[in-house]
Design a protein around this motif. Sequence first.
Motif, PDB file in Angstrom:
ATOM      1  N   ARG A 157       2.653   6.708  -9.038  1.00 42.61           N
ATOM      2  CA  ARG A 157       2.931   7.926  -9.807  1.00 42.61           C
ATOM      3  C   ARG A 157       4.419   8.279  -9.707  1.00 42.61           C
ATOM      4  O   ARG A 157       5.054   8.592 -10.704  1.00 42.61           O
ATOM      5  CB  ARG A 157       2.083   9.095  -9.298  1.00 42.61           C
ATOM      6  CG  ARG A 157       2.352  10.395 -10.092  1.00 42.61           C
ATOM      7  CD  ARG A 157       1.567  11.563  -9.519  1.00 42.61           C
ATOM      8  NE  ARG A 157       0.153  11.391  -9.695  1.00 42.61           N
ATOM      9  CZ  ARG A 157      -0.497  11.675 -10.811  1.00 42.61           C
ATOM     10  NH1 ARG A 157       0.159  12.134 -11.865  1.00 42.61           N
ATOM     11  NH2 ARG A 157      -1.799  11.508 -10.887  1.00 42.61           N
ATOM     12  N   ARG A 158       4.961   8.192  -8.488  1.00 44.38           N
ATOM     13  CA  ARG A 158       6.377   8.504  -8.313  1.00 44.38           C
ATOM     14  C   ARG A 158       7.251   7.481  -9.029  1.00 44.38           C
ATOM     15  O   ARG A 158       8.308   7.821  -9.569  1.00 44.38           O
ATOM     16  CB  ARG A 158       6.718   8.559  -6.821  1.00 44.38           C
ATOM     17  CG  ARG A 158       8.116   9.109  -6.536  1.00 44.38           C
ATOM     18  CD  ARG A 158       8.170   9.742  -5.153  1.00 44.38           C
ATOM     19  NE  ARG A 158       7.994   8.751  -4.110  1.00 44.38           N
ATOM     20  CZ  ARG A 158       8.994   8.048  -3.596  1.00 44.38           C
ATOM     21  NH1 ARG A 158      10.230   8.210  -4.057  1.00 44.38           N
ATOM     22  NH2 ARG A 158       8.776   7.183  -2.626  1.00 44.38           N
ATOM     23  N   GLN A 187      -5.887  -2.036  -7.662  1.00 39.46           N
ATOM     24  CA  GLN A 187      -5.669  -2.408  -6.264  1.00 39.46           C
ATOM     25  C   GLN A 187      -6.934  -2.988  -5.657  1.00 39.46           C
ATOM     26  O   GLN A 187      -8.027  -2.448  -5.809  1.00 39.46           O
ATOM     27  CB  GLN A 187      -5.224  -1.201  -5.441  1.00 39.46           C
ATOM     28  CG  GLN A 187      -4.892  -1.557  -3.995  1.00 39.46           C
ATOM     29  CD  GLN A 187      -4.165  -0.438  -3.282  1.00 39.46           C
ATOM     30  OE1 GLN A 187      -3.660   0.476  -3.917  1.00 39.46           O
ATOM     31  NE2 GLN A 187      -4.129  -0.505  -1.979  1.00 39.46           N
ATOM     32  N   ASP A 209      11.743   1.540  -2.147  1.00 35.17           N
ATOM     33  CA  ASP A 209      10.891   2.739  -2.141  1.00 35.17           C
ATOM     34  C   ASP A 209      10.542   3.156  -0.704  1.00 35.17           C
ATOM     35  O   ASP A 209      10.243   2.327   0.123  1.00 35.17           O
ATOM     36  CB  ASP A 209       9.621   2.441  -2.929  1.00 35.17           C
ATOM     37  CG  ASP A 209       8.842   3.709  -3.239  1.00 35.17           C
ATOM     38  OD1 ASP A 209       9.479   4.732  -3.480  1.00 35.17           O
ATOM     39  OD2 ASP A 209       7.588   3.647  -3.233  1.00 35.17           O
ATOM     40  N   ASP A 248       0.822  -1.199   0.000  1.00 34.11           N
ATOM     41  CA  ASP A 248       0.000   0.000   0.000  1.00 34.11           C
ATOM     42  C   ASP A 248       0.864   1.260   0.000  1.00 34.11           C
ATOM     43  O   ASP A 248       0.408   2.338  -0.360  1.00 34.11           O
ATOM     44  CB  ASP A 248      -0.908   0.017   1.238  1.00 34.11           C
ATOM     45  CG  ASP A 248      -1.979  -1.058   1.163  1.00 34.11           C
ATOM     46  OD1 ASP A 248      -2.277  -1.495   0.045  1.00 34.11           O
ATOM     47  OD2 ASP A 248      -2.510  -1.447   2.222  1.00 34.11           O
ATOM     48  N   ALA A 249       2.130   1.131   0.445  1.00 34.67           N
ATOM     49  CA  ALA A 249       3.014   2.293   0.507  1.00 34.67           C
ATOM     50  C   ALA A 249       3.633   2.621  -0.842  1.00 34.67           C
ATOM     51  O   ALA A 249       4.287   3.632  -0.979  1.00 34.67           O
ATOM     52  CB  ALA A 249       4.121   2.049   1.529  1.00 34.67           C
ATOM     53  N   VAL A 250       3.441   1.762  -1.838  1.00 39.29           N
ATOM     54  CA  VAL A 250       4.042   1.994  -3.141  1.00 39.29           C
ATOM     55  C   VAL A 250       3.345   3.169  -3.813  1.00 39.29           C
ATOM     56  O   VAL A 250       2.127   3.192  -3.951  1.00 39.29           O
ATOM     57  CB  VAL A 250       3.927   0.736  -4.027  1.00 39.29           C
ATOM     58  CG1 VAL A 250       4.419   1.042  -5.436  1.00 39.29           C
ATOM     59  CG2 VAL A 250       4.733  -0.397  -3.425  1.00 39.29           C
ATOM     60  N   ASP A 251       4.112   4.144  -4.228  1.00 38.21           N
ATOM     61  CA  ASP A 251       3.600   5.319  -4.927  1.00 38.21           C
ATOM     62  C   ASP A 251       3.832   5.115  -6.418  1.00 38.21           C
ATOM     63  O   ASP A 251       4.934   5.322  -6.918  1.00 38.21           O
ATOM     64  CB  ASP A 251       4.314   6.566  -4.422  1.00 38.21           C
ATOM     65  CG  ASP A 251       3.725   7.842  -5.006  1.00 38.21           C
ATOM     66  OD1 ASP A 251       3.100   7.766  -6.097  1.00 38.21           O
ATOM     67  OD2 ASP A 251       3.898   8.908  -4.406  1.00 38.21           O
TER      68      ASP A 251
END
Length: 317
Positions: A99-100, A119, A317, A94-97
Motif C-alpha cells: 500500500r505504501r 502472497q 524500503d 514480508d516487510a514490503v508494504d
Amino acid sequence: MLTDRQLHLLNVIVEDFVDSGTPIGSKKLIDDHHFNVSPATIRAEMKRLEDFGLIEKMHTSSGRIPSEAGYKFYVEALQEEFPYEPNFDINNSDAVDFRRLAQQIARDTRHLSIATTSQIDMKSISQIHLTYLTPTKLVLIIVYENGNVEHQQISWQVRLTRLEIEKMNNFLNANLASINKSNLHQEGYPSIKQLPLSHIKSEIIKKATTNANAVFFEGREYLYEIMDSDNLDAVRETLKLIDSNTLPDLIESKQSNQIEVILGQEINQNLQGISIVTTPIHMHNMNGNISIIGPTQMSYRDIFNKLSNLHRMFKED
C-alpha cells in the motif's frame, strides 16, 4: 521496417507531443532538435511515418500527433531500453508494504497507481508422517504447530518398501526448518529413485500453503488533474472499472513478463485516451503487478524509468 532516422523522428514526435500537448510540425522539429537535414527531408520522412500509420494529421493543424500504432512502436523501443528484472532479491519480502509502495508511486508520478499482490504463506509444520497404505499408495500426514492435522493420499506407480518410507520420514522431519522456509534441497535425501523428493515436496507445499490476495488503489485524484477536460467520460469509466474490482484481473490477463503498455481501448472502447503501464513482480513467496494509469499522452519514458527501478525501491524500503 523503419530506418534509424525515421525511428528517431518518431521518438521525438511522441516525446514532444507528450511534453507540449500540441501537434508537432516540421519547423518545430528543426528549430528544437537541429536535425542535420533539410526541412523538405523532414517533411518527407513525416509523410512516410504517416503512410505507415504511426503518426496522423490533426484537422485543425498542419502538425502531426502519434497514432495508437505509433505509441505502440515507441513503447517497443522503450522495452528494449528498460529491460525487466525478472526477480527481486529481497531477504525479507514480508516487510514490503505494498500500500505504501502504491502511495509513493502515485505521489512520484502524479498518476493513479495500482498494486496487486498474491502472497504465498506456509503454515508452520511441526511433524510429517508418511504412512504405508498399499505398495503403491501412501498417506502424507502433516501436523502443524497450532495443533491442526491434514492428510493427503499419494499414489505412485512403483512399489515402495516400508524401509524406504521410514528413510523418507526421517529425512523430512530432520529438515522441518527448511520445509517451513520452502527451500528444501536434495542434499541428504535417501537414494530412493522411485519417489523423487520434488514430488513429495510439491505435495507438502500444496497442503501447507495459503494464498493471500490484496489490491491497493492510490492517487485517484490525479486522474482528474492530468486528463483532458474533453475526456472526462474516460475518467468516469476508469473509476467505474476500479469500483467493479475487475481491473486487476484485466491487467493480469494482458500482462507479459516485461514492462507493458495497455491502451484503454484494448480493454474497453469507453476507455479511449487512457493508458496503463504495468510490470510484474516476482519474489520468493510473492507475485503481483504494479501498474500506473494515466492519459495516452503520458511521459512513458519517465514511467518506464520508475518501474524499471522498482527493485531498488523494495530494497530501500
